[in-house]
Design an enzyme around this catalytic site. Structure first.
Site, short mmCIF file in Angstrom:
data_model
loop_
_atom_site.label_atom_id
_atom_site.label_comp_id
_atom_site.label_asym_id
_atom_site.label_seq_id
_atom_site.Cartn_x
_atom_site.Cartn_y
_atom_site.Cartn_z
N HIS A 32 18.22 -10.68 -17.19
CA HIS A 32 18.80 -9.67 -17.83
C HIS A 32 19.15 -8.64 -16.89
O HIS A 32 18.31 -8.33 -15.83
CB HIS A 32 17.80 -8.93 -18.79
CG HIS A 32 17.52 -9.62 -19.94
ND1 HIS A 32 17.79 -9.15 -21.27
CD2 HIS A 32 17.39 -11.01 -20.04
CE1 HIS A 32 17.56 -9.98 -22.19
NE2 HIS A 32 17.35 -11.24 -21.58
N LYS A 36 17.74 -16.52 -28.59
CA LYS A 36 16.91 -15.96 -27.72
C LYS A 36 15.70 -15.43 -28.45
O LYS A 36 15.72 -14.74 -29.18
CB LYS A 36 17.31 -15.09 -26.62
CG LYS A 36 16.28 -14.07 -25.89
CD LYS A 36 17.20 -13.29 -25.07
CE LYS A 36 16.48 -12.36 -24.32
NZ LYS A 36 14.98 -12.24 -24.44
N SER A 92 22.56 -7.64 -22.29
CA SER A 92 21.75 -7.47 -23.76
C SER A 92 21.25 -5.96 -23.79
O SER A 92 21.07 -5.42 -22.96
CB SER A 92 20.63 -8.58 -23.38
OG SER A 92 19.73 -8.14 -24.44
N LYS A 98 22.67 0.14 -25.29
CA LYS A 98 21.68 1.13 -25.32
C LYS A 98 20.82 1.28 -24.36
O LYS A 98 19.96 2.55 -24.43
CB LYS A 98 20.95 0.55 -26.49
CG LYS A 98 19.89 -0.67 -26.39
CD LYS A 98 19.21 -0.97 -27.61
CE LYS A 98 18.28 -2.15 -27.41
NZ LYS A 98 17.54 -2.79 -28.56
N LYS A 110 12.08 -8.50 -34.02
CA LYS A 110 11.36 -8.77 -33.07
C LYS A 110 10.02 -9.63 -33.15
O LYS A 110 9.78 -10.68 -32.55
CB LYS A 110 11.11 -7.72 -32.07
CG LYS A 110 11.93 -7.18 -31.44
CD LYS A 110 11.96 -6.57 -29.96
CE LYS A 110 11.41 -5.19 -29.70
NZ LYS A 110 11.83 -4.87 -28.31
N LYS A 138 16.30 -11.30 -34.29
CA LYS A 138 15.39 -9.72 -34.74
C LYS A 138 15.04 -10.05 -36.17
O LYS A 138 15.64 -10.83 -36.99
CB LYS A 138 16.69 -8.73 -34.71
CG LYS A 138 17.27 -8.35 -33.39
CD LYS A 138 16.26 -7.83 -32.45
CE LYS A 138 16.65 -7.80 -30.97
NZ LYS A 138 15.92 -7.03 -30.00
N ASN A 177 0.82 -1.32 0.18
CA ASN A 177 0.05 0.06 0.01
C ASN A 177 0.77 1.24 0.02
O ASN A 177 0.19 2.40 -0.37
CB ASN A 177 -0.86 0.13 1.21
CG ASN A 177 -1.99 -0.75 1.19
OD1 ASN A 177 -2.41 -1.23 0.23
ND2 ASN A 177 -2.67 -1.07 2.43
N THR A 185 19.51 -12.18 -29.59
CA THR A 185 18.15 -12.29 -29.69
C THR A 185 17.71 -11.96 -31.13
O THR A 185 18.29 -11.30 -31.78
CB THR A 185 17.67 -10.72 -28.88
OG1 THR A 185 18.23 -10.89 -27.76
CG2 THR A 185 16.06 -10.97 -28.69
N HIS A 193 13.49 -12.58 -18.93
CA HIS A 193 13.93 -11.53 -19.64
C HIS A 193 13.16 -10.44 -18.55
O HIS A 193 11.94 -10.61 -18.23
CB HIS A 193 13.02 -11.64 -20.86
CG HIS A 193 13.39 -10.22 -21.60
ND1 HIS A 193 13.21 -9.04 -21.41
CD2 HIS A 193 14.04 -10.08 -22.78
CE1 HIS A 193 13.40 -8.05 -22.19
NE2 HIS A 193 14.34 -8.49 -23.05
N ARG A 194 13.47 -9.37 -18.20
CA ARG A 194 13.10 -8.55 -17.30
C ARG A 194 12.16 -7.49 -17.70
O ARG A 194 12.28 -6.31 -17.50
CB ARG A 194 14.20 -7.65 -16.60
CG ARG A 194 15.15 -6.99 -17.18
CD ARG A 194 16.20 -6.26 -16.33
NE ARG A 194 17.26 -5.36 -17.30
CZ ARG A 194 18.08 -4.68 -16.75
NH1 ARG A 194 18.20 -4.36 -15.41
NH2 ARG A 194 18.91 -4.24 -17.58
N ASP A 239 12.57 -13.04 -28.24
CA ASP A 239 12.62 -11.54 -27.69
C ASP A 239 11.40 -11.75 -26.73
O ASP A 239 10.50 -12.48 -26.63
CB ASP A 239 12.40 -10.52 -28.79
CG ASP A 239 13.28 -9.50 -28.30
OD1 ASP A 239 13.39 -9.14 -27.31
OD2 ASP A 239 13.84 -8.82 -29.16
N GLU A 240 11.44 -10.35 -25.81
CA GLU A 240 10.32 -10.43 -24.89
C GLU A 240 8.74 -10.59 -25.25
O GLU A 240 7.87 -11.03 -24.69
CB GLU A 240 10.44 -9.36 -23.90
CG GLU A 240 10.36 -7.78 -24.48
CD GLU A 240 11.24 -7.50 -25.51
OE1 GLU A 240 12.48 -8.05 -25.68
OE2 GLU A 240 11.03 -6.38 -26.52
O1 LIG Z 1 16.19 -7.19 -27.59
C1 LIG Z 1 16.84 -7.05 -26.72
C2 LIG Z 1 18.23 -6.59 -27.28
O2 LIG Z 1 18.35 -6.57 -28.36
P1 LIG Z 1 19.78 -5.97 -29.09
O3 LIG Z 1 20.92 -6.86 -28.61
O4 LIG Z 1 19.57 -5.91 -30.74
O5 LIG Z 1 19.94 -4.61 -28.63
C3 LIG Z 1 16.49 -7.05 -25.36
O6 LIG Z 1 15.07 -7.04 -25.08
C4 LIG Z 1 16.96 -5.96 -24.17
O7 LIG Z 1 18.26 -6.37 -23.96
C5 LIG Z 1 16.24 -5.93 -22.79
O8 LIG Z 1 17.34 -5.03 -22.08
P2 LIG Z 1 17.68 -5.52 -20.80
O9 LIG Z 1 18.85 -6.59 -20.87
O10 LIG Z 1 18.32 -4.29 -20.18
O11 LIG Z 1 16.77 -5.91 -19.81
MG LIG Z 2 14.08 -7.20 -26.74
#
Ligand SMILES: O=C(COP(=O)(O)O)[C@H](O)[C@H](O)COP(=O)(O)O
Ligand SMILES: [Mg+2]
Length: 485
Positions: free
Chosen positions: A328, A203, A380, A335, A179, A177, A125, A175, A295-296, A205-206
């Site tokens: 992660h 991997k 990542s 980036k 995505k 791509k 809360n 990951t 994956h966070r 992707d999320e």
């Molecule tokens: O898709 C990617 C990275 O792709 P790329 O390698 O092409 O940039 C992940 O979802 C991020 O890393 C998540 O971020 P974090 O790892 O900080 O949670």
């Molecule tokens: Mg991603």
């Protein structure tokens, strides 16, 4: 700050009506936390004119037994024991109006083995409380007695390395791509090329689950065909994190079972599935000898800002308890948000058996993990081969380095991208093992390796100069004191 208890004793304590949280007993500056207490450290920013100690006592109260008024039913309980006690409030350095409040909670307030129960109290809360402008959970000391109620990672770093038969270097991943939008067959081609070229993992992707362009079974089938082919051709163990995130637990179990049936060594979930789902899948992974990648996704909505939310160091602790093998945890150089010192704190929390207090890394408490398995951090997000020396310097050896764009965007194809990453990694580890100053000499080490590896030369030509130099948002509050010269 004030060091006097104002707790009202005797009959007066239970007179009906509103009484300050301090008077109700939620501020106890003389309290010595017990070894079995759970301690939470909050960054409290009270509204203008609100006493910081009362605000902190209110957080203790509302995250344990209190409500806004005295209730006589407290007298039916061991209320002095069950009350959380704020025992220390310090001004935050260089942040006027914000305070670090230390709050101790008795172990009996929590059901063992349940992150949901823990979080329903600690972040239940209080984050919406009107007298506060903002609130952040900075850190938490988990007593060993509590840690022992969790199973932790299904495999852990040591067992993962043994299963994969890969030692002495970071693991490499990518990951897939783009995505979204690839068909199962094209997706499988990416996985095969990346694994054949030298990566250990690919991997999902999320946000790739089961969409019209590629249903999950298609993806699993083509990924495992690619994994098997790459394993046969390279003689190495390979994996592809099959994302089993779905709308219901029943569906997630169904996907997990199918991944197992196809012989996958690893499955993946997103943080957004929630604590119960994470703990349930962790149990399934343990029972089925499956590695579990987390994956966070979603975390930055509440971890990034320093004034409000929950620090990722706390999420790291909860996830080690809940039991994931990968998480992660940031790249420093890529980036996405990742201050070097703060990130070092997360990595320690995930990988060490005992994590000492380290204020410069944002770690406020000693944290013994009582031999709970270690979680492999995953770096990542916007990383490429040209950063290899920095990645090893900041992140160490027990880490998965994951290059998505930095593999698949290689001008000569995915296999070339993977080879560039593998050769860059091996050249850097070799230099490190020879005792060279690989951080300073990193660019030269890469250039030398590129002389006999065209894909690496092409990667360096394409991305060598790419950096993401922005100011970090989430930085430690205690900076190293400069040494006198
Ligand atoms: O898709 C990617 C990275 O792709 P790329 O390698 O092409 O940039 C992940 O979802 C991020 O890393 C998540 O971020 P974090 O790892 O900080 O949670
Ligand atoms: Mg991603």
């Amino acid at each position: 700050m004030s060091d006097k208890s104002e707790t009202v004793k005797g009959e007066d304590r239970y007179k009906a009506g509103v009484m300050s949280y301090k008077k109700m007993g939620y501020w106890e500056p003389d309290y010595q936390p017990k070894e079995t207490d759970l301690i939470a450290l909050f960054r409290v920013t009270p509204q203008d004119g609100v006493d910081p100690i009362e605000a902190s006592a209110a957080v203790a109260g509302e995250s344990s037994t209190a409500t806004w008024t005295v209730v006589w039913t407290d007298r039916l309980t061991a209320s002095e024991k069950y009350r959380a006690k704020c025992y220390r409030v310090d001004p935050v350095p260089n942040a006027p109006g914000s305070y670090f409040a230390y709050i101790a909670y008795d172990l009996d307030l929590f059901e063992g083995g349940s992150i949901s129960n823990l979080t329903a109290s600690i972040i239940g809360n209080v984050f919406g409380f009107k007298p506060l402008k903002a609130l952040r959970l900075e850190d938490m000391r988990l007593p060993v007695a509590y840690v022992k109620t969790f199973d932790g990672p299904p495999a852990g770093i040591i067992v993962e390395r043994e299963r994969l038969d890969k030692f002495g270097r970071p693991l490499l991943g990518a990951t897939v791509k783009p995505k979204l939008g690839l068909s199962g067959r094209n997706y499988g081609r990416v996985v095969y090329e990346a694994l054949k070229g030298g990566l250990d993992f690919t991997k999902d992707d999320e946000n790739i689950n089961s969409q019209p362009f590629m249903h999950w079974r298609e993806r699993f089938l083509y990924c495992m065909e690619a994994v098997n082919k790459a394993q046969a051709e390279t003689g190495e163990i390979k994996g592809s994190y099959l994302n089993i995130t779905a709308g219901t637990m029943e569906e997630m179990y169904k996907r997990a079972e199918y991944a197992k049936e196809l012989g996958s060594c690893i499955v993946m979930i997103d943080l957004v599935i929630g604590y119960v789902a994470i703990q349930s899948i962790s149990k399934w992974a343990r029972d089925n000898n499956m590695l579990l990648h987390l994956h966070r996704a979603g975390h930055s909505t509440y971890t990034r800002q320093k004034s409000h939310g929950v620090s990722f160091r706390v999420i790291s602790k909860w996830m080690r308890l809940a039991g994931v093998d990968h998480i992660h945890a940031g790249t420093v150089v890529g980036k996405l948000e990742g201050d070097p010192l703060t990130t070092a704190g997360y990595y320690d929390i995930l990988r060490e058996d005992f994590v000492p207090q380290n204020l410069e890394h944002g770690v406020f408490f000693d944290q013994p993990w009582a031999s709970l398995g270690k979680v492999m951090p995953v770096a990542s997000g916007g990383i490429h081969a040209g950063q290899m020396h920095q990645l090893i310097h900041y992140l160490g050896e027990d880490v998965v380095l994951q290059f998505g764009g930095g593999t698949i965007g290689h001008p000569y194809g995915i296999q070339a991208g993977a080879t560039a990453n593998r050769v860059a990694l091996e050249a850097m580890i070799f230099a490190r093992n020879e005792g060279r100053d690989y951080l300073a000499e990193g660019p030269q080490i890469l250039k030398d390796a590129a002389k006999t590896c065209t894909p690496l030369r092409q990667a360096l030509d394409t991305w060598g100069e790419v950096t993401f130099d922005y100011t970090s948002t989430d930085t430690p509050d205690f900076v190293p004191t400069p040494t006198a010269s």
